[in-house]
Design an enzyme around this catalytic site. Structure first.
Site, PDB file in Angstrom:
ATOM      1  N   ARG A  78       0.817  -1.216   0.000  1.00 37.54           N
ATOM      2  CA  ARG A  78       0.000   0.000   0.000  1.00 37.54           C
ATOM      3  C   ARG A  78       0.854   1.271   0.000  1.00 37.54           C
ATOM      4  NH1 ARG A  78      -2.275  -3.597  -1.409  1.00 37.54           N
ATOM      5  NH2 ARG A  78      -4.150  -4.580  -0.629  1.00 37.54           N
ATOM      6  N   SER A  89     -11.412  -0.517   2.923  1.00 33.93           N
ATOM      7  CA  SER A  89     -10.731  -0.800   4.186  1.00 33.93           C
ATOM      8  C   SER A  89     -10.108   0.473   4.741  1.00 33.93           C
ATOM      9  CB  SER A  89      -9.641  -1.853   3.976  1.00 33.93           C
ATOM     10  OG  SER A  89     -10.196  -3.065   3.524  1.00 33.93           O
ATOM     11  N   GLU A 114      -5.185   3.553   6.099  1.00 33.04           N
ATOM     12  CA  GLU A 114      -4.886   3.314   4.692  1.00 33.04           C
ATOM     13  C   GLU A 114      -5.433   4.440   3.803  1.00 33.04           C
ATOM     14  OE1 GLU A 114      -6.478  -0.014   1.616  1.00 33.04           O
ATOM     15  OE2 GLU A 114      -5.310  -0.784   3.294  1.00 33.04           O
TER      16      GLU A 114
END
EC number: 1.3.1.98
Length: 286
Positions: free
Chosen positions: A161, A212, A282
């Protein structure tokens, strides 16, 4: 290029948070990006792609927003297995383009809410597959000298990520090249439908959300920790920990960006108190 004043941003973020900016640009060509930074340098700029992984924290922004979307989303197949696409193309359309040309490698991105540019910035993926696995090259605008440049996969420094572009916000992704493989279109369709069905069974689709919220810490499952702490369904203002999947926050009642951020802070504090695990967000907070 379209330029607007007092632009409503609710439809340009997947949380559907109500927010506005003083001025917005909708570029249609690479030249438009250069023009924006050369001729409209009076205000700070915020880049917004599909708005799928962002939290708008303010009801109003003095900054200019550059919204990279359908107006900058052309795509093409070259050399039979190479997909060339502009940053504003959404991943669903990109995976469908691959399927239509019997190309394998993007099935996992079907129904993942992201633009191509955003997927590269955060090295999006699922089930152990990431965009870096098929990416070969990126074309970008370097704001240091307003020159358009290209960078190869091995130079981007992809991580979980994370990428060169997340660490260097003065580089704006314009175009991406992906190398895929030939495959059976019936099998590709079958895999895409299976992936979609699996996601819809687990993830909240009934309320606006941005996927998420937290990166997965090594050795733990975020949703499981949050659920074990009894935080499923917890709400602050109009933001709520999803009752379907605790790793998601949903906008169930006209949430503000601050509602979402306050809820994130509560979750982080509770998880730290009970597991000594620091949850990393995130999503990008603007």
């Amino acid at each position: 290029m379209i330029i607007t004043n007092d632009q409503e941003l609710k439809l340009y973020n997947s949380y559907r948070v109500a927010s506005r900016c003083r001025r917005a640009f909708f570029p249609e060509t690479e030249k438009d990006f250069v023009t924006i930074y050369r001729n409209y340098a009076d205000r700070k700029k915020v880049i917004l792609g599909g708005g799928f992984n962002v939290i708008l924290s303010k009801p109003f922004y003095e900054e200019d927003f550059i919204i990279i979307g359908p107006a900058f989303s052309s795509s093409n197949i070259i050399d039979e297995t190479i997909v060339e696409a502009e940053a504003g193309l959404d991943m669903k359309s990109l995976s469908e383009l691959a399927k239509a040309n019997s190309l394998v490698g993007l099935e996992i991105f079907y129904d993942i809410p992201s633009s191509l540019g955003g997927a590269v910035v955060m090295n999006a993926g699922a089930s152990g597959i990431e965009i870096k696995d098929v990416l070969t090259k990126v074309r970008y605008l370097d704001l240091k000298d307003l020159q358009i440049k290209e960078i190869l996969n091995e130079e981007i420094g992809f991580e979980y990520r994370n990428s060169f572009f997340q660490r260097n916000l003065d580089k704006i992704i314009l175009k991406v090249w992906l190398r895929l493989k030939n495959g059976d279109p019936a099998k590709i369709q079958q895999d895409m439908e299976r992936i979609k069905e699996s996601r819809w069974a687990k993830q909240p689709k009934d309320f606006p959300n941005a996927g998420s919220v937290f990166k997965r810490p090594r050795g733990y499952y975020v949703g499981t920790m949050i659920e074990e702490l009894g935080l499923k369904g917890l709400s602050i203002g109009g933001a709520q920990v999803s009752e379907k999947h605790a790793g998601f926050i949903v906008n169930y009642n006209n949430a503000s960006g601050q509602d979402i951020i306050k809820l994130i802070n509560v979750i982080q504090e509770k998880v730290w108190e009970n597991y000594q695990v620091k949850l990393e967000v995130e999503q990008r907070i603007i």
